[in-house]
Design a protein around this motif. Structure first.
Motif, mmCIF file in Angstrom:
data_model
loop_
_atom_site.group_PDB
_atom_site.id
_atom_site.type_symbol
_atom_site.label_atom_id
_atom_site.label_comp_id
_atom_site.label_asym_id
_atom_site.label_seq_id
_atom_site.Cartn_x
_atom_site.Cartn_y
_atom_site.Cartn_z
ATOM 1 N N ARG A 180 0.812 -1.217 0.000
ATOM 2 C CA ARG A 180 0.000 0.000 0.000
ATOM 3 C C ARG A 180 0.844 1.266 0.000
ATOM 4 O O ARG A 180 0.307 2.366 -0.040
ATOM 5 N N ILE A 181 2.168 1.099 0.119
ATOM 6 C CA ILE A 181 3.043 2.221 -0.196
ATOM 7 C C ILE A 181 4.058 1.689 -1.201
ATOM 8 O O ILE A 181 4.180 0.474 -1.374
ATOM 9 N N THR A 182 4.797 2.592 -1.838
ATOM 10 C CA THR A 182 5.597 2.121 -2.971
ATOM 11 C C THR A 182 6.919 1.477 -2.567
ATOM 12 O O THR A 182 7.442 0.648 -3.291
ATOM 13 N N ILE A 222 15.658 -19.695 -1.343
ATOM 14 C CA ILE A 222 15.734 -18.285 -1.758
ATOM 15 C C ILE A 222 14.963 -18.145 -3.063
ATOM 16 O O ILE A 222 15.281 -18.804 -4.060
ATOM 17 N N VAL A 223 13.945 -17.323 -3.026
ATOM 18 C CA VAL A 223 13.107 -17.148 -4.218
ATOM 19 C C VAL A 223 13.789 -16.159 -5.161
ATOM 20 O O VAL A 223 14.149 -15.045 -4.756
ATOM 21 N N THR A 224 13.979 -16.581 -6.396
ATOM 22 C CA THR A 224 14.675 -15.708 -7.345
ATOM 23 C C THR A 224 13.719 -15.070 -8.360
ATOM 24 O O THR A 224 14.117 -14.170 -9.093
ATOM 25 N N VAL A 271 19.648 -16.481 9.462
ATOM 26 C CA VAL A 271 18.963 -16.107 10.704
ATOM 27 C C VAL A 271 18.147 -14.837 10.473
ATOM 28 O O VAL A 271 18.286 -14.174 9.462
ATOM 29 N N GLY A 272 17.315 -14.514 11.419
ATOM 30 C CA GLY A 272 16.434 -13.353 11.249
ATOM 31 C C GLY A 272 15.169 -13.822 10.568
ATOM 32 O O GLY A 272 15.140 -14.875 9.933
ATOM 33 N N GLY A 273 14.123 -13.058 10.724
ATOM 34 C CA GLY A 273 12.841 -13.464 10.157
ATOM 35 C C GLY A 273 12.226 -14.548 11.034
ATOM 36 O O GLY A 273 12.759 -14.890 12.097
HETATM 37 C C1 LIG Z 1 6.055 1.465 6.070
HETATM 38 C C2 LIG Z 1 5.603 0.060 5.856
HETATM 39 C C3 LIG Z 1 4.410 -0.198 5.182
HETATM 40 C C4 LIG Z 1 3.989 -1.506 4.991
HETATM 41 N N1 LIG Z 1 2.822 -1.742 4.323
HETATM 42 C C5 LIG Z 1 2.405 -3.012 4.135
HETATM 43 C C6 LIG Z 1 1.218 -3.295 3.404
HETATM 44 O O1 LIG Z 1 0.559 -2.415 2.871
HETATM 45 N N2 LIG Z 1 0.815 -4.584 3.309
HETATM 46 C C7 LIG Z 1 1.541 -5.610 3.852
HETATM 47 O O2 LIG Z 1 1.121 -6.763 3.722
HETATM 48 N N3 LIG Z 1 2.683 -5.377 4.502
HETATM 49 C C8 LIG Z 1 3.134 -4.114 4.658
HETATM 50 N N4 LIG Z 1 4.301 -3.879 5.324
HETATM 51 C C9 LIG Z 1 5.068 -5.023 5.828
HETATM 52 C C10 LIG Z 1 5.943 -5.616 4.714
HETATM 53 O O3 LIG Z 1 5.147 -6.473 3.917
HETATM 54 C C11 LIG Z 1 7.095 -6.429 5.333
HETATM 55 O O4 LIG Z 1 7.953 -5.546 6.015
HETATM 56 C C12 LIG Z 1 7.840 -7.236 4.275
HETATM 57 O O5 LIG Z 1 8.671 -8.154 4.931
HETATM 58 C C13 LIG Z 1 8.648 -6.345 3.360
HETATM 59 O O6 LIG Z 1 9.267 -7.091 2.366
HETATM 60 P P1 LIG Z 1 10.861 -7.023 2.126
HETATM 61 O O7 LIG Z 1 11.134 -7.756 0.870
HETATM 62 O O8 LIG Z 1 11.359 -5.646 2.269
HETATM 63 O O9 LIG Z 1 11.302 -7.896 3.367
HETATM 64 P P2 LIG Z 1 12.718 -8.271 4.070
HETATM 65 O O10 LIG Z 1 12.772 -7.501 5.311
HETATM 66 O O11 LIG Z 1 13.818 -8.105 3.055
HETATM 67 O O12 LIG Z 1 12.476 -9.774 4.299
HETATM 68 C C14 LIG Z 1 11.454 -10.281 5.127
HETATM 69 C C15 LIG Z 1 11.724 -11.782 5.319
HETATM 70 O O13 LIG Z 1 11.645 -12.463 4.060
HETATM 71 C C16 LIG Z 1 12.891 -13.118 3.771
HETATM 72 N N5 LIG Z 1 13.169 -12.940 2.339
HETATM 73 C C17 LIG Z 1 13.361 -11.771 1.676
HETATM 74 N N6 LIG Z 1 13.590 -12.013 0.375
HETATM 75 C C18 LIG Z 1 13.536 -13.362 0.215
HETATM 76 C C19 LIG Z 1 13.684 -14.227 -0.912
HETATM 77 N N7 LIG Z 1 13.922 -13.749 -2.127
HETATM 78 N N8 LIG Z 1 13.575 -15.553 -0.711
HETATM 79 C C20 LIG Z 1 13.327 -16.069 0.523
HETATM 80 N N9 LIG Z 1 13.174 -15.296 1.623
HETATM 81 C C21 LIG Z 1 13.272 -13.961 1.467
HETATM 82 C C22 LIG Z 1 13.945 -12.428 4.638
HETATM 83 O O14 LIG Z 1 15.026 -13.289 4.932
HETATM 84 C C23 LIG Z 1 13.127 -12.092 5.874
HETATM 85 O O15 LIG Z 1 13.025 -13.190 6.730
HETATM 86 C C24 LIG Z 1 4.765 -2.579 5.494
HETATM 87 C C25 LIG Z 1 5.971 -2.314 6.151
HETATM 88 C C26 LIG Z 1 6.394 -1.016 6.325
HETATM 89 C C27 LIG Z 1 7.699 -0.767 7.044
#
Ligand SMILES: Cc1cc2nc3c(=O)[nH]c(=O)nc-3n(C[C@H](O)[C@H](O)[C@H](O)COP(=O)(O)OP(=O)(O)OC[C@H]3O[C@@H](n4cnc5c(N)ncnc54)[C@H](O)[C@@H]3O)c2cc1C
Length: 415
Positions: free
Chosen positions: A53-55, A118-120, A408-410
């Motif tokens: 819901r945000i970019t 790891i999803v590519t 680790v993490g997540g």
């Molecule tokens: C300001 C803000 C607004 C948000 N708005 C929404 C919203 O509108 N709707 C909603 O549903 N959520 C929302 N979120 C939450 C958001 O969906 C999560 O923070 C999500 O984890 C972000 O994805 P990322 O790829 O940046 O995650 P990361 O922080 O990079 O990863 C999250 C987890 O996924 C794992 N991961 C990442 N990439 C892969 C991969 N390729 N393969 C396997 N594992 C992987 C990481 O290891 C970690 O455990 C919001 C968060 C913020 C901070």
């Protein structure tokens, strides 16, 4: 992706595939992208995907943890829209998980986060749209009236929200944030709404709403579902636009400004009027404690971003079963020296809210992974049968627990 001391950082930022299929029914998306990149790419093609819901939300975490968008009532969670994952497994092989191949893995990745590989790339369903939607953003004062002791407009705002959830309209979405904005006199209800133009009848246009004059004549364009919301209680401020749905995600960006510290706590509750009342009541009752603990400059800078966000999860989104709603308590602050105060406040506010809901039989154990805090156990809210199945699939794909020990993490599936 998550790092480990003395380990390696797996950076996926260069995996930026963006390929719309020739028939425009699906789009291949790399994990190095954010949703804004995907929306911009799709703009000229009159198709849309279920994204953030945000970019500036990352694509992979959103999809692997669930994915709540504005249009969940129409198209479900983000993960429901993944048609295929390309995954690097623990034994270094690369597989495609979809409805025909590796079906178990395909199922497990939808909410299984980083436990399986790891999803590519993600192949996502591309939904045809007319390219237009009615989008609006309104702010209502919910400050307490000194004469009645009641919060202005609060009851009406909550009534309208409940009516929206009950309506279960599959062309609309709403995201209410209840905040405390010192510059605007304190409590504010900030409601963003969208209605898709499914019939192609909307005329492009935009307008602003100035509460003190009541709704402007332009409000004639407001879809009925939202008209009630703005006519009965004129907002303090507001703007609407008939534009591409992507515009709403851009309009939401200022609600999550860069450069701040932010922390979420999330819970689920039955989506009843009583739940809404309890959640917002406890949040606002706990604000004075923050006002006492933080210095004036920190309050001015940050409290406007501290909020309780209600995420309606409608019947259409779940397609079956009881209505649920999630609520997120968000604290935002600037100076790291307030980490402890802000975290303690959020933990307690979250606990008190969940307890109060529990006493009324309104709480639900589901914890939405993507908005959960590190001290919340997202898998604890999954069903027993689902957990058993997830564990079995993990045993098959990662018997040595590479992703548990090495990444680790997540959130990790417990043993
Ligand atoms: C300001 C803000 C607004 C948000 N708005 C929404 C919203 O509108 N709707 C909603 O549903 N959520 C929302 N979120 C939450 C958001 O969906 C999560 O923070 C999500 O984890 C972000 O994805 P990322 O790829 O940046 O995650 P990361 O922080 O990079 O990863 C999250 C987890 O996924 C794992 N991961 C990442 N990439 C892969 C991969 N390729 N393969 C396997 N594992 C992987 C990481 O290891 C970690 O455990 C919001 C968060 C913020 C901070």
């Amino acid at each position: 992706m998550s790092t480990i001391t003395d380990g390696v950082l797996v950076a996926l930022t260069k995996l930026k595939t963006l390929e719309l299929a020739e028939d425009k029914k699906s789009v291949l998306v790399g994990p190095g992208l954010q949703w804004g990149d995907v929306y911009r790419y799709l703009l000229p093609h009159n198709v849309f995907v279920v994204g953030g819901r945000i970019t500036n939300i990352g694509v992979p975490g959103f999809l692997l943890g669930g994915g709540i968008s504005y249009l969940g009532s129409r198209w479900g969670f983000g993960m429901d829209n993944v048609e295929e994952f390309e995954v690097v497994l623990a034994d270094s092989s690369v597989v495609r998980a979809n409805k025909r191949s590796h079906l178990d893995l395909f199922w497990a990745l939808k909410g299984g986060s980083s436990n399986f590989g790891i999803v590519t790339s993600f192949r996502l369903t591309a939904h045809p749209i007319t390219g237009k939607a009615w989008i609006g953003k309104f702010a209502y004062s919910t400050a307490t009236d000194p004469d009645t002791g009641k919060r202005n407009h609060m009851e009406t705002v909550l009534d309208k929200l409940q009516a929206f959830v009950d309506k279960n309209d599959d062309t609309s979405g709403v995201l209410p944030l209840f905040m405390y904005v010192p510059q605007h006199g304190g409590p504010i209800g900030d409601i963003s709404v969208i209605k898709l133009d499914v019939e192609g009848k909307m005329e492009m246009g935009a307008g602003s709403i100035q509460g003190e004059y009541g709704p402007t004549p332009d409000m004639i364009h407001v879809p009925k579902l939202f008209k009630d919301m703005t006519e009965e209680i004129p907002p303090m401020m507001g703007a609407w636009n008939i534009s591409h749905p992507y515009q709403l995600t851009l309009a939401m960006n200022p609600d999550a400004p860069d450069g701040f510290r932010q922390s979420f706590r999330v819970h689920a509750a039955k989506a009843t009027r009583e739940s809404l009342e309890l959640i917002t009541h406890i949040f606002y009752n706990r604000i004075p404690e923050l006002l006492e603990k933080l210095p004036a400059e920190e309050i001015l800078q940050t409290l406007g971003q501290t909020s309780v966000i209600i995420q309606p999860i409608t019947k259409n989104m779940l397609k079956q079963g009881e209505k649920r709603g999630g609520y997120i308590i968000t604290v935002t602050w600037f100076d790291p020296k307030y980490d402890e105060i802000m975290n303690e406040w959020s933990d307690l506010t979250s606990e008190l809210t969940y307890e109060a809901l529990g006493k009324k039989g309104l709480s639900h154990p589901f914890i939405y992974m993507n908005d959960a805090h590190g001290n919340q156990d997202a898998f604890a809210g999954y069903g027993q049968r689902e957990m058993k199945r997830l564990k079995k699939i993990r045993e098959q794909y990662d018997p040595k627990r590479l992703w548990k020990k090495g990444l680790v993490g997540g959130y990790k599936i417990p043993e």
